[in-house]
Write a protein that holds these residues in place. Structure first.
Motif, PDB file in Angstrom:
ATOM      1  N   GLN A 212       0.826  -1.207   0.000  1.00  0.00           N
ATOM      2  CA  GLN A 212       0.000   0.000   0.000  1.00  0.00           C
ATOM      3  C   GLN A 212       0.861   1.258   0.000  1.00  0.00           C
ATOM      4  N   PRO A 213       0.672   2.144  -0.967  1.00  0.00           N
ATOM      5  CA  PRO A 213       1.425   3.400  -0.981  1.00  0.00           C
ATOM      6  C   PRO A 213       0.883   4.396   0.037  1.00  0.00           C
ATOM      7  N   VAL A 214       1.603   5.474   0.232  1.00  0.00           N
ATOM      8  CA  VAL A 214       1.135   6.584   1.076  1.00  0.00           C
ATOM      9  C   VAL A 214       1.314   7.881   0.285  1.00  0.00           C
ATOM     10  N   THR A 215       0.531   8.887   0.648  1.00  0.00           N
ATOM     11  CA  THR A 215       0.678  10.203   0.030  1.00  0.00           C
ATOM     12  C   THR A 215       1.790  10.977   0.734  1.00  0.00           C
ATOM     13  N   GLN A 218       0.462  11.986   4.095  1.00  0.00           N
ATOM     14  CA  GLN A 218       0.502  10.856   5.038  1.00  0.00           C
ATOM     15  C   GLN A 218       1.935  10.598   5.486  1.00  0.00           C
ATOM     16  N   TYR A 284       2.014  12.524  -7.700  1.00  0.00           N
ATOM     17  CA  TYR A 284       2.096  11.764  -6.438  1.00  0.00           C
ATOM     18  C   TYR A 284       3.112  12.351  -5.474  1.00  0.00           C
ATOM     19  N   LEU A 285       4.031  13.186  -5.983  1.00  0.00           N
ATOM     20  CA  LEU A 285       5.069  13.761  -5.123  1.00  0.00           C
ATOM     21  C   LEU A 285       4.695  15.133  -4.568  1.00  0.00           C
ATOM     22  N   CYS A 329       7.297   9.138   0.746  1.00  0.00           N
ATOM     23  CA  CYS A 329       6.221   8.817  -0.199  1.00  0.00           C
ATOM     24  C   CYS A 329       6.768   8.013  -1.363  1.00  0.00           C
ATOM     25  N   HIS A 330       7.855   8.473  -1.943  1.00  0.00           N
ATOM     26  CA  HIS A 330       8.435   7.747  -3.074  1.00  0.00           C
ATOM     27  C   HIS A 330       8.879   6.341  -2.658  1.00  0.00           C
ATOM     28  N   ILE A 333       5.925   4.026  -2.714  1.00  0.00           N
ATOM     29  CA  ILE A 333       4.995   4.184  -3.836  1.00  0.00           C
ATOM     30  C   ILE A 333       4.668   2.857  -4.520  1.00  0.00           C
TER      31      ILE A 333
END
Lengths: 419, 419
Positions: A212-215, A218, A284-285, A329-330, A333
């Motif tokens: 699961q990714p995060v923002t 987050q 996304y970044l 985040c990256h 991802i």
């Protein structure tokens, strides 16, 4: 925000690194007591194990401070982090009702040995300083042009958690393989181009789920705090090994961190923006908060036997191109699980002029232009017996958020084969 | 060495993966019992927690099998490893005096769920297959020439321990940054070039000290056992990110291992030499033992809904250029501390002909020459719903040392941003 005053009066000096506004988290031992969690306040440390035993801290239904690392608190998440900070401020503020119960639990900082403040789950090092990346390109590849992906990706690589040590731990000059450009074969022996990297380390407090990714927002909320980080580097070993899979033994012999975790909460008023983007980042970044911090940084060097250390670099964490939240985040991802205790090195922090460069490679331009210390000695790279110190301070209105020095002395290489 | 016979008669088949000669270590749970350590014998698993509780295993002055991971045993060192193996053979051999006490502690393998057999301290991936390195050079850089350092250094990079999962765990196709060669800007989305890497994983059992190297022979003795390892790779993400600091998010979304640790002791009679050296290694990389093993390896691929899996590759671990002991020695050469539970991926194992290649990148030559499955479908890379299986067996005189399959199914990419 002005200075918050404490009944621990040493904490009320505008230049003291550990005022009530700071409350950094460390681990200490004394001649009589084993290692335990502690909070710095002025020249004293509050023994958190004793404070919990005394019923002054009641934040979990188990002993949060039983182990001599802060990972259990990290796992509790931001609401408990905030509750602990509020409670510590209440206990240590000038006029606190419970002062008489707290005062016996203070230990003079002069009497303690500091230890690793947390268990490093995994260590990742980034490459987020633009000036540094340009300098390294100019030195190593003859061109300051950034790698094609640099303006799009907060480039990072996995480092070695087992080599992360607390300030004060001596580091042996590593042995390894190197090859001179004109040599047919590599040779084995102690590194001849031993270097530092001035970095900040961000500590992940709450993890993410596998898959699961995060923002970015987050990720920002997942960061527990920061330390100073010296990513010791053997440039000659690194130069021979790093193609095509990146740095390995050139970085694996030691990474030093400062002993106190300065919480993200303590740094909140020092947030600083990342610079304007040379190229627009992929969505996304993008996050909503300023992700850097205004933290003044210094590097000092002291040869063995010298009376004092020379300041060899002065810069600021706000020079970076990518923030720790963007990096985190990256990192997640593609679904990489992040955990409490993960340590993210910012990448070498170099400002726009040579006096602000964050490595000896840059300060001496790969040894071609040695710099001079206050003692009159010159250096291209580190010599045995040299002590390197990183120092960091965020300067507020009448107060300072200090990090505690990150110190390391280089010992000679060990004899090989091992006896 | 011939087949050693057990009173667990299912173990006495020449083709069964888990005869008494093997005794691999795993972790299992049942509907009624939480996860715990177990030893495979034929179609059964010996519950080690129960065996210790019953006084059948007494190797330490604490409960060695209290936790559902094998790391505590690893920490005990080679003498205790050998003592446990001797004791298990005594308990499970045909005619064992204590059979009546042991038999109630056996659990049918058909009734269990298998879990990660050990806690992964850190994960390092190597690049020790010469054919693979030449293939990747030819595909990516247009030339099969090895990197200049390849014949001198067992090249490795640090991977992500938190992404290592046990066989059977589904893996989401990762999202990430990629850039087409002719595009101005990168784009974001699910990987389109999802791949496997057929590898062996060596598990470090006893660690080394910070700052202190080890010899190849010491490293050999530190290795506790081996698993099959699938280093899932997103080639398009990896291709855009890996310069200059190596693979990162292209590898971080999942690494699958087989559920049983096959001990180095069980593999002892299958030792195989590394090939003649194209260039002499530096002396520190020389050891006295054959460091590879004769282990037959297969890769199988099964599309969603297909009746059966197709064998898409067959090779052998003895194809590698560097051994795990050489890799571990190199890993510690600069003083990097190694710990129990460190996992070392061998690098992709590819034999000299296409049928022996260990990745889809090589089997389909970067998708340009898709291969055909038994179902008639073709593949360049992995499609959603495909199941990939690694299989490994060492074939002895009348017995087999099997690894237990390493299986993973690819799920569609998650929606971003996360809900």
């Amino acid at each position: 925000m002005p200075l918050m005053t404490s009944w621990v009066t040493s904490a009320n000096d505008a230049n003291h690194p550990f005022p009530l506004n700071n409350l950094p988290y460390g681990v200490f031992s004394t001649d009589s007591d084993d290692a335990r969690c502690g909070v710095a306040i002025g020249d004293m440390i509050l023994d958190m194990q004793a404070a919990e035993d005394a019923g002054l801290i009641t934040l979990a239904d188990y002993a949060l401070f039983e182990l001599p690392i802060w990972n259990d608190l990290m796992d509790e998440g931001p609401a408990v982090w905030a509750a602990l900070r509020d409670r510590l401020i209440a206990l240590l503020s000038d006029g606190a009702a419970e002062r008489d119960k707290v005062e016996p639990l203070l230990v003079p900082m002069a009497d303690v040995t500091l230890h690793m403040p947390f268990g490093v789950s995994e260590y990742t090092d980034f490459y987020a300083g633009k000036q540094h990346a340009q300098n390294m390109g100019a030195i190593l590849r003859g061109s300051p042009d950034l790698p094609a992906n640099w303006l799009h990706i907060p480039i990072g690589y996995n480092g070695r958690a087992s080599s992360v040590v607390v300030s004060g731990t001596p580091i042996h000059r590593p042995n390894g393989q190197t090859k001179a450009p004109d040599a047919d074969m590599p040779s084995f022996g102690p590194s001849k181009r031993l270097d530092i990297e001035l970095e900040m380390g961000a500590i992940v407090g709450t993890g993410s789920e596998f898959g699961q990714p995060v923002t970015v927002d987050q990720a920002d909320a997942m960061i527990f705090g920061y330390v100073l980080l010296n990513d010791w580097s053997a440039r000659d070993i690194q130069g021979w090994e790093y193609q095509p899979l990146g740095p390995f033994q050139g970085k694996a012999f030691g990474t030093s961190i400062s002993p106190w975790i300065v919480t993200a909460a303590a740094l909140e008023s020092f947030r600083a923006p990342t610079p304007p983007r040379d190229k627009e980042l992929l969505p996304y970044l993008n996050g909503s908060k300023d992700g850097l911090y205004d933290i003044e940084l210094e590097v000092l060097m002291q040869p063995n036997g010298a009376d004092s250390a020379s300041v060899i670099s002065k810069t600021n964490y706000n020079r970076m191109y990518y923030s720790a939240a963007e990096q985190l985040c990256h990192h997640a991802i593609g679904g990489c699980e992040m955990n409490a205790g993960d340590l993210l090195g910012s990448g070498t922090i170099s400002g726009p002029v040579r006096e602000e460069y964050g490595s000896l490679m840059e300060l001496s331009w790969a040894g071609r232009e040695p710099f001079t210390l206050d003692t009159g000695e010159t250096r291209g790279f580190i010599e045995d017996g040299d002590t390197l110190t990183l120092r960091g301070n965020a300067r507020g209105d009448g107060f300072t958020i200090g990090f505690g020095d990150c110190v390391g002395t280089i010992l000679p290489a060990v004899t090989w084969p091992a006896e």
